[in-house]
Design a protein around this motif. Structure first.
Motif, PDB file in Angstrom:
ATOM      1  N   GLN A 132       0.842  -1.209   0.000  1.00 44.49           N
ATOM      2  CA  GLN A 132       0.000   0.000   0.000  1.00 44.49           C
ATOM      3  C   GLN A 132       0.868   1.247   0.000  1.00 44.49           C
ATOM      4  O   GLN A 132       0.566   2.253  -0.635  1.00 44.49           O
ATOM      5  N   SER A 155       1.101   4.054  -2.890  1.00 45.70           N
ATOM      6  CA  SER A 155       0.823   5.471  -2.569  1.00 45.70           C
ATOM      7  C   SER A 155       1.888   6.373  -3.163  1.00 45.70           C
ATOM      8  O   SER A 155       1.597   7.464  -3.651  1.00 45.70           O
ATOM      9  N   GLU A 156       3.129   5.923  -3.099  1.00 49.42           N
ATOM     10  CA  GLU A 156       4.207   6.748  -3.660  1.00 49.42           C
ATOM     11  C   GLU A 156       4.010   6.920  -5.167  1.00 49.42           C
ATOM     12  O   GLU A 156       4.206   7.998  -5.709  1.00 49.42           O
ATOM     13  N   LYS A 173      -4.894  -1.272  -1.713  1.00 49.18           N
ATOM     14  CA  LYS A 173      -5.213   0.145  -1.519  1.00 49.18           C
ATOM     15  C   LYS A 173      -4.004   1.039  -1.732  1.00 49.18           C
ATOM     16  O   LYS A 173      -2.879   0.559  -1.812  1.00 49.18           O
ATOM     17  N   TYR A 174      -4.260   2.320  -1.780  1.00 55.40           N
ATOM     18  CA  TYR A 174      -3.207   3.337  -1.691  1.00 55.40           C
ATOM     19  C   TYR A 174      -3.783   4.474  -0.854  1.00 55.40           C
ATOM     20  O   TYR A 174      -4.988   4.516  -0.594  1.00 55.40           O
ATOM     21  N   PHE A 179      -4.402  10.862  -2.096  1.00 53.94           N
ATOM     22  CA  PHE A 179      -4.121  11.129  -3.513  1.00 53.94           C
ATOM     23  C   PHE A 179      -5.365  11.063  -4.386  1.00 53.94           C
ATOM     24  O   PHE A 179      -5.292  11.123  -5.608  1.00 53.94           O
ATOM     25  N   VAL A 238       0.962  17.220   3.201  1.00 53.41           N
ATOM     26  CA  VAL A 238       0.936  15.783   2.856  1.00 53.41           C
ATOM     27  C   VAL A 238       2.309  15.154   3.141  1.00 53.41           C
ATOM     28  O   VAL A 238       2.408  14.122   3.806  1.00 53.41           O
ATOM     29  N   GLN A 266       6.204   8.299   8.949  1.00 51.96           N
ATOM     30  CA  GLN A 266       7.247   7.394   8.453  1.00 51.96           C
ATOM     31  C   GLN A 266       8.525   7.382   9.286  1.00 51.96           C
ATOM     32  O   GLN A 266       9.257   6.398   9.253  1.00 51.96           O
ATOM     33  N   ALA A 325      -6.652  12.854   7.801  1.00 50.74           N
ATOM     34  CA  ALA A 325      -7.220  11.524   7.562  1.00 50.74           C
ATOM     35  C   ALA A 325      -6.166  10.518   7.095  1.00 50.74           C
ATOM     36  O   ALA A 325      -6.363   9.306   7.209  1.00 50.74           O
ATOM     37  N   PRO A 379      -8.026   5.448  10.370  1.00 53.19           N
ATOM     38  CA  PRO A 379      -9.193   5.569  11.237  1.00 53.19           C
ATOM     39  C   PRO A 379      -8.761   5.824  12.679  1.00 53.19           C
ATOM     40  O   PRO A 379      -7.605   5.587  13.028  1.00 53.19           O
ATOM     41  N   SER A 398      -9.272   1.077  14.397  1.00 54.04           N
ATOM     42  CA  SER A 398      -8.121   0.609  13.604  1.00 54.04           C
ATOM     43  C   SER A 398      -7.955  -0.897  13.787  1.00 54.04           C
ATOM     44  O   SER A 398      -7.729  -1.375  14.896  1.00 54.04           O
ATOM     45  N   SER A 445      -3.739  -1.906  14.124  1.00 57.73           N
ATOM     46  CA  SER A 445      -2.756  -1.217  14.969  1.00 57.73           C
ATOM     47  C   SER A 445      -2.207  -2.079  16.093  1.00 57.73           C
ATOM     48  O   SER A 445      -0.995  -2.165  16.290  1.00 57.73           O
ATOM     49  N   ASN A 473      -2.502   5.412  15.322  1.00 61.86           N
ATOM     50  CA  ASN A 473      -2.928   6.424  14.350  1.00 61.86           C
ATOM     51  C   ASN A 473      -3.207   7.762  15.039  1.00 61.86           C
ATOM     52  O   ASN A 473      -2.797   8.824  14.557  1.00 61.86           O
ATOM     53  N   LEU A 497     -13.449   9.428   4.933  1.00 61.42           N
ATOM     54  CA  LEU A 497     -12.241   8.606   4.732  1.00 61.42           C
ATOM     55  C   LEU A 497     -12.624   7.209   4.248  1.00 61.42           C
ATOM     56  O   LEU A 497     -12.048   6.674   3.299  1.00 61.42           O
ATOM     57  N   ILE A 530     -11.504   5.493   0.834  1.00 59.61           N
ATOM     58  CA  ILE A 530     -10.764   4.223   0.839  1.00 59.61           C
ATOM     59  C   ILE A 530     -11.474   3.182  -0.031  1.00 59.61           C
ATOM     60  O   ILE A 530     -10.854   2.388  -0.719  1.00 59.61           O
TER      61      ILE A 530
HETATM   62  N1  BYC Z   1      -5.768   5.626   3.026  1.00 58.78           N
HETATM   63  O1  BYC Z   1      -6.114  -0.791  10.824  1.00 58.78           O
HETATM   64  P1  BYC Z   1      -5.693   0.455  10.140  1.00 58.78           P
HETATM   65  C1  BYC Z   1       3.503   9.511   0.839  1.00 58.78           C
HETATM   66  C2  BYC Z   1      -6.800   1.321   5.590  1.00 58.78           C
HETATM   67  S1  BYC Z   1       2.564   8.149   0.661  1.00 58.78           S
HETATM   68  C3  BYC Z   1      -6.120   4.412   2.535  1.00 58.78           C
HETATM   69  O2  BYC Z   1      -5.449   1.643  10.997  1.00 58.78           O
HETATM   70  P2  BYC Z   1      -2.873   0.225   9.560  1.00 58.78           P
HETATM   71  C4  BYC Z   1       3.670  10.473  -0.254  1.00 58.78           C
HETATM   72  C5  BYC Z   1      -5.775   0.322   6.067  1.00 58.78           C
HETATM   73  O3  BYC Z   1      -4.849   0.022   5.057  1.00 58.78           O
HETATM   74  C6  BYC Z   1       1.698   7.967   2.195  1.00 58.78           C
HETATM   75  N2  BYC Z   1      -6.339   3.339   3.339  1.00 58.78           N
HETATM   76  O4  BYC Z   1      -4.426   0.130   9.222  1.00 58.78           O
HETATM   77  C7  BYC Z   1       3.769  10.034  -1.569  1.00 58.78           C
HETATM   78  C8  BYC Z   1      -6.652  -0.835   6.468  1.00 58.78           C
HETATM   79  O5  BYC Z   1      -7.151  -1.497   5.312  1.00 58.78           O
HETATM   80  P3  BYC Z   1      -6.776  -3.058   4.966  1.00 58.78           P
HETATM   81  C9  BYC Z   1       1.407   6.542   2.479  1.00 58.78           C
HETATM   82  C10 BYC Z   1      -6.178   3.523   4.662  1.00 58.78           C
HETATM   83  O6  BYC Z   1      -2.130  -0.410   8.447  1.00 58.78           O
HETATM   84  C11 BYC Z   1       3.859  10.962  -2.597  1.00 58.78           C
HETATM   85  C12 BYC Z   1      -7.876  -0.135   7.060  1.00 58.78           C
HETATM   86  O7  BYC Z   1      -7.907   1.156   6.473  1.00 58.78           O
HETATM   87  N3  BYC Z   1       2.012   6.167   3.705  1.00 58.78           N
HETATM   88  O8  BYC Z   1       3.976   9.603   1.861  1.00 58.78           O
HETATM   89  O9  BYC Z   1      -2.613  -0.243  10.937  1.00 58.78           O
HETATM   90  C13 BYC Z   1       3.880  12.313  -2.322  1.00 58.78           C
HETATM   91  C14 BYC Z   1      -7.814  -0.034   8.579  1.00 58.78           C
HETATM   92  O10 BYC Z   1      -6.761   0.854   9.019  1.00 58.78           O
HETATM   93  C15 BYC Z   1      -5.797   4.752   5.216  1.00 58.78           C
HETATM   94  C16 BYC Z   1       2.004   4.900   4.143  1.00 58.78           C
HETATM   95  O11 BYC Z   1       1.473   4.041   3.490  1.00 58.78           O
HETATM   96  C17 BYC Z   1      -5.606   5.841   4.344  1.00 58.78           C
HETATM   97  N4  BYC Z   1      -5.261   7.046   4.775  1.00 58.78           N
HETATM   98  O12 BYC Z   1      -2.597   1.809   9.551  1.00 58.78           O
HETATM   99  C18 BYC Z   1       3.799  12.751  -0.997  1.00 58.78           C
HETATM  100  C19 BYC Z   1       2.717   4.654   5.440  1.00 58.78           C
HETATM  101  N5  BYC Z   1      -5.721   4.610   6.556  1.00 58.78           N
HETATM  102  O13 BYC Z   1      -5.283  -3.068   4.695  1.00 58.78           O
HETATM  103  C20 BYC Z   1       3.710  11.835   0.049  1.00 58.78           C
HETATM  104  C21 BYC Z   1       2.722   3.209   5.845  1.00 58.78           C
HETATM  105  C22 BYC Z   1      -6.053   3.351   6.828  1.00 58.78           C
HETATM  106  O14 BYC Z   1      -7.138  -3.856   6.173  1.00 58.78           O
HETATM  107  N6  BYC Z   1       1.427   2.780   6.324  1.00 58.78           N
HETATM  108  N7  BYC Z   1      -6.340   2.695   5.696  1.00 58.78           N
HETATM  109  O15 BYC Z   1      -7.566  -3.388   3.742  1.00 58.78           O
HETATM  110  C23 BYC Z   1       0.982   2.983   7.589  1.00 58.78           C
HETATM  111  O16 BYC Z   1       1.642   3.610   8.409  1.00 58.78           O
HETATM  112  C24 BYC Z   1      -0.318   2.349   7.971  1.00 58.78           C
HETATM  113  O17 BYC Z   1      -0.624   1.343   7.044  1.00 58.78           O
HETATM  114  C25 BYC Z   1      -1.498   3.364   8.059  1.00 58.78           C
HETATM  115  C26 BYC Z   1      -2.785   2.579   8.390  1.00 58.78           C
HETATM  116  C27 BYC Z   1      -1.245   4.374   9.171  1.00 58.78           C
HETATM  117  C28 BYC Z   1      -1.706   4.110   6.747  1.00 58.78           C
END
Ligand code: BYC
Length: 396
Positions: A78, A82-83, A144-145, A149, A166, A174, A234, A238, A243, A246, A259, A305, A309
């Motif tokens: 994901q 997103s990147e 997802k992403y 975006f 953003v 991160q 957002a 969540p 979440s 988490s 979160n 949100l 999503i």
């Molecule tokens: N958007 O249990 P949760 C960037 C989903 S790119 C979409 O809290 P988790 C940049 C979540 O995936 C930024 N979906 O999940 C690039 C889960 O669904 P699934 C991206 C979201 O993983 C270009 C469900 O909701 N950064 O920086 O514990 C230009 C339940 O959520 C979102 C990352 O990916 C959302 N906002 O926590 C500029 C960072 N939020 O998988 C900038 C790495 C939640 O069960 N990821 N969902 O179907 C993380 O840190 C964590 O995965 C998250 C979510 C905090 C995003």
């Protein structure tokens, strides 16, 4: 006397330095973790748990629970998506940047995002999945992403707001991931955060220039901040109570903070910087709470949100359609790279059969008991050894 421009940048520079300090300290931890201080006595589960408890890194060669592997693939994929999708809103402004210098900076930034996607796909591949399969799942809507975006970048000021808010939110989220328990992800995050902190600075600088320019420019900057504030909040996901991942992710030390904890950190950082920008955050409830030692704020609309999503954001369809089109346009490049790799392998006298069978590889990852051992070809045609930490680049 210090000019407002100088004082503005000095506040931002202080935050930048402190974030980079945290990244560097995570990098030092990573290097010392490479020394491994945990003894292995044959019990795989106990060894995995001891590694995590001792702040050592789990590496691709190590046994790991299937659920840990799956959760990492989910999050890293994901993140990579997103990147890549995140290049679209800003790339839209490359041809319309207000000066050659701004254009060159934006071009470099968008290219950096492509690089981040590549580091992350490579990190995911160390878990036994292929980049080609992950990209397919994105295009088919099975992965997802980030929600952010799916919002449009309407004016040049949006490029500033994206950089400041953003990228700012991305960094807050991160930097702790640099201390993730999975080595290849942590290493990728170190490189990404170092670059990302400059992205945030360029956004801040665009907004600072606009907010200290003509009244029309300031209005444009304020309008962009108004539109990007809540979608940025957002991004952290969540609220903790809903979440799903988490708690387990924090036990495994994939995530280090919840979160809501990270969202609060972001709000506190932005309030200070908004003052320097002389821009208002669009939240009448924003107020310092001496009891909590943090700012009270209005949460984003989590129902929105959820909708975004699910694929119902303002630009969701457009983003995926564009990704699909560019993926199709790139078919000949992937085919040429694969043909070249096969030719090179043949001329070395080795079989290229394994290299061209990306679909033959398991997309669910290798068996948890044996650990990863598959060798394949990435979408760019580069051979990928799923067990190689080098695939994720960088530090030992
Ligand atoms: N958007 O249990 P949760 C960037 C989903 S790119 C979409 O809290 P988790 C940049 C979540 O995936 C930024 N979906 O999940 C690039 C889960 O669904 P699934 C991206 C979201 O993983 C270009 C469900 O909701 N950064 O920086 O514990 C230009 C339940 O959520 C979102 C990352 O990916 C959302 N906002 O926590 C500029 C960072 N939020 O998988 C900038 C790495 C939640 O069960 N990821 N969902 O179907 C993380 O840190 C964590 O995965 C998250 C979510 C905090 C995003």
């Amino acid at each position: 006397m210090t000019s407002s421009s100088e004082s503005g940048l000095s506040v931002e520079q202080a935050t930048h330095a402190s974030l980079l300090d945290q990244v560097e300290s995570a990098e030092r931890e990573l290097r010392s973790a490479a020394g491994r201080s945990v003894a292995q006595d044959g019990d795989l589960v106990a060894y995995f748990e001891a590694l995590v408890a001792a702040e050592q890194k789990v590496e691709p060669r190590d046994w790991m629970p299937d659920a840990y592997r799956r959760s990492l693939v989910r999050q890293i994929a994901q993140h990579a998506h997103s990147e890549i999708i995140g290049m679209q809103p800003e790339a839209n402004w490359i041809s319309r940047a207000p000066s050659l210098k701004r254009k060159a900076i934006l071009l470099a930034k968008v290219q950096d995002e492509a690089g981040h996607g590549l580091y992350l796909y490579a990190a995911a591949e160390t878990l036994g999945v292929s980049r080609a399969d992950l990209v397919e799942m994105l295009i088919e809507g099975r992965q997802k992403y980030s929600s952010i975006f799916n919002y449009p970048a309407l004016t040049w000021a949006d490029v500033g707001a994206i950089g400041w808010l953003v990228d700012g939110a991305a960094i807050v989220n991160q930097v702790p991931l640099c201390r993730c328990s999975y080595g290849p992800y942590a290493r990728a995050m170190i490189r990404i955060c170092k670059e990302e902190s400059f992205h945030q600075r360029q956004g801040f600088e665009i907004l600072h220039t606009l907010s200290h320019g003509t009244p029309r420019q300031k209005e444009m900057a304020q309008d962009a901040v108004n539109r990007w504030w809540y979608p940025s909040l957002a991004m952290f996901g969540p609220p903790d109570a809903s979440s799903t991942h988490s708690s387990q992710s924090m036990t495994w030390k994939i995530k280090r903070f919840s979160n809501d904890e990270l969202r609060q950190r972001f709000v506190d950082m932005c309030v200070q910087q908004a003052g320097v920008l002389d821009l208002a955050l669009p939240d009448p409830e924003l107020a310092w709470s001496p009891v909590r030692g943090a700012y009270d704020y209005t949460h984003p609309d989590y129902a929105e949100l959820e909708r975004v999503i699910r694929g119902d954001g303002p630009c969701s369809r457009q983003r995926i359609a564009h990704r699909r089109r560019t993926h199709d346009d790139g078919t000949w490049v992937r085919e040429a790279a694969a043909a070249h790799a096969a030719k090179a392998a043949a001329s070395r006298g080795t079989s290229s059969a394994g290299a061209s069978s990306s679909s033959a590889r398991s997309s669910s990852g290798p068996s948890s008991s044996s650990g990863p051992s598959s060798v394949g070809l990435s979408a760019a045609g580069a051979p990928v050894v799923a067990g190689s930490a080098r695939a994720a680049g960088g530090v030992p």
